[in-house]
Design an enzyme around this catalytic site. Structure first.
Site, PDB file in Angstrom:
ATOM      1  N   ASP A 129       1.240  -1.343   0.255  1.00  0.00           N
ATOM      2  CA  ASP A 129       0.020  -0.322  -0.050  1.00  0.00           C
ATOM      3  C   ASP A 129       0.578   1.076   0.270  1.00  0.00           C
ATOM      4  O   ASP A 129       1.726   1.166   0.511  1.00  0.00           O
ATOM      5  CB  ASP A 129      -0.777   0.261   1.294  1.00  0.00           C
ATOM      6  CG  ASP A 129      -1.571  -1.093   1.002  1.00  0.00           C
ATOM      7  OD1 ASP A 129      -2.508  -1.176  -0.058  1.00  0.00           O
ATOM      8  OD2 ASP A 129      -2.310  -1.613   2.407  1.00  0.00           O
ATOM      9  N   ASP A 150      -6.973  -1.303  -4.303  1.00  0.00           N
ATOM     10  CA  ASP A 150      -7.657  -1.241  -2.835  1.00  0.00           C
ATOM     11  C   ASP A 150      -9.340  -0.158  -3.623  1.00  0.00           C
ATOM     12  O   ASP A 150     -10.241  -0.055  -3.597  1.00  0.00           O
ATOM     13  CB  ASP A 150      -7.103  -0.413  -1.696  1.00  0.00           C
ATOM     14  CG  ASP A 150      -6.344  -1.342  -1.198  1.00  0.00           C
ATOM     15  OD1 ASP A 150      -7.160  -2.285  -2.073  1.00  0.00           O
ATOM     16  OD2 ASP A 150      -5.275  -1.299  -0.546  1.00  0.00           O
TER      17      ASP A 150
END
Length: 200
Positions: free
Chosen positions: A144, A179
């Site tokens: 991420d 995401d």
């Protein structure tokens, strides 16, 4: 919408997702923060693949999660195929394509990254195709990097009940392109529900 266009959405998102992950993984120290513009920052973190860094406990928790996600992607892929065959609305096909691309993007991390990268630390940038990988097949961590803290390390006045005198950060989630694709797809299904489930 045709399957070709759906595949184009999926492949494009997968490429963007993986290129950004590989770049950040091989150029950033762990939790290094780089200010891009306004509230937008890039910072490298990794997680076991569940939302908000949650984990399934036990030696086989990660493997169970990865296998579940692979089965789920198979189901989503079938849903996309049937939706195109049944001439479902473009809203639905785009939404499913986004969700499928995002889920598959994070699966790639979970399945392969433990085999092809070494450890990212605060003093070491990871190496792609390292001879000393940090994990094994199905035990990779999801990368991420997108961070939008609208309020960061703001100390609340002491007169504020309960939280007074404490520092807060508003919207401290760190996420990736995959995401975003999943969230956008789900958002389309919620906001445009009637259009999504109405045949063209």
């Amino acid at each position: 919408m045709s399957l070709k266009r759906a595949y184009l959405i999926i492949i494009s998102l997968l490429l963007i997702d993986q290129i950004t992950k590989i770049y950040v993984k091989t150029h950033f120290y762990y939790y290094e923060k780089v200010h891009v513009a306004g509230w937008f920052k890039i910072t490298l973190i990794e997680n076991e693949g569940m939302a908000w860094g949650a984990e399934i406990p036990g030696d086989y928790g990660k493997l169970i999660l990865t296998l579940f996600r692979i089965i789920a992607v198979g189901g989503i892929g079938y849903w996309l195929y049937k939706s195109v065959q049944n001439h479902a609305s473009n809203y639905l096909i785009v939404a499913i394509s986004l969700i499928l691309a995002g889920a598959f993007g994070n699966i790639i991390d979970s399945v392969l990254y433990g085999l092809i990268f070494d450890q990212s630390t605060s003093t070491q940038v990871a190496t792609l195709f390292s001879p000393e990988p940090y994990g094994t097949l199905f035990h990779g961590r999801v990368v991420d990097m997108l961070y939008f803290p609208f309020i960061e390390n703001y100390e609340l006045p002491k007169w504020v009940p309960i939280w007074g005198g404490h520092e807060i950060t508003f919207f401290n989630a760190i996420f990736n392109i995959a995401d975003m694709a999943i969230s956008t797809g789900v958002g389309i299904l919620i906001v445009f529900n009637k259009k999504a489930f109405h045949k063209n």
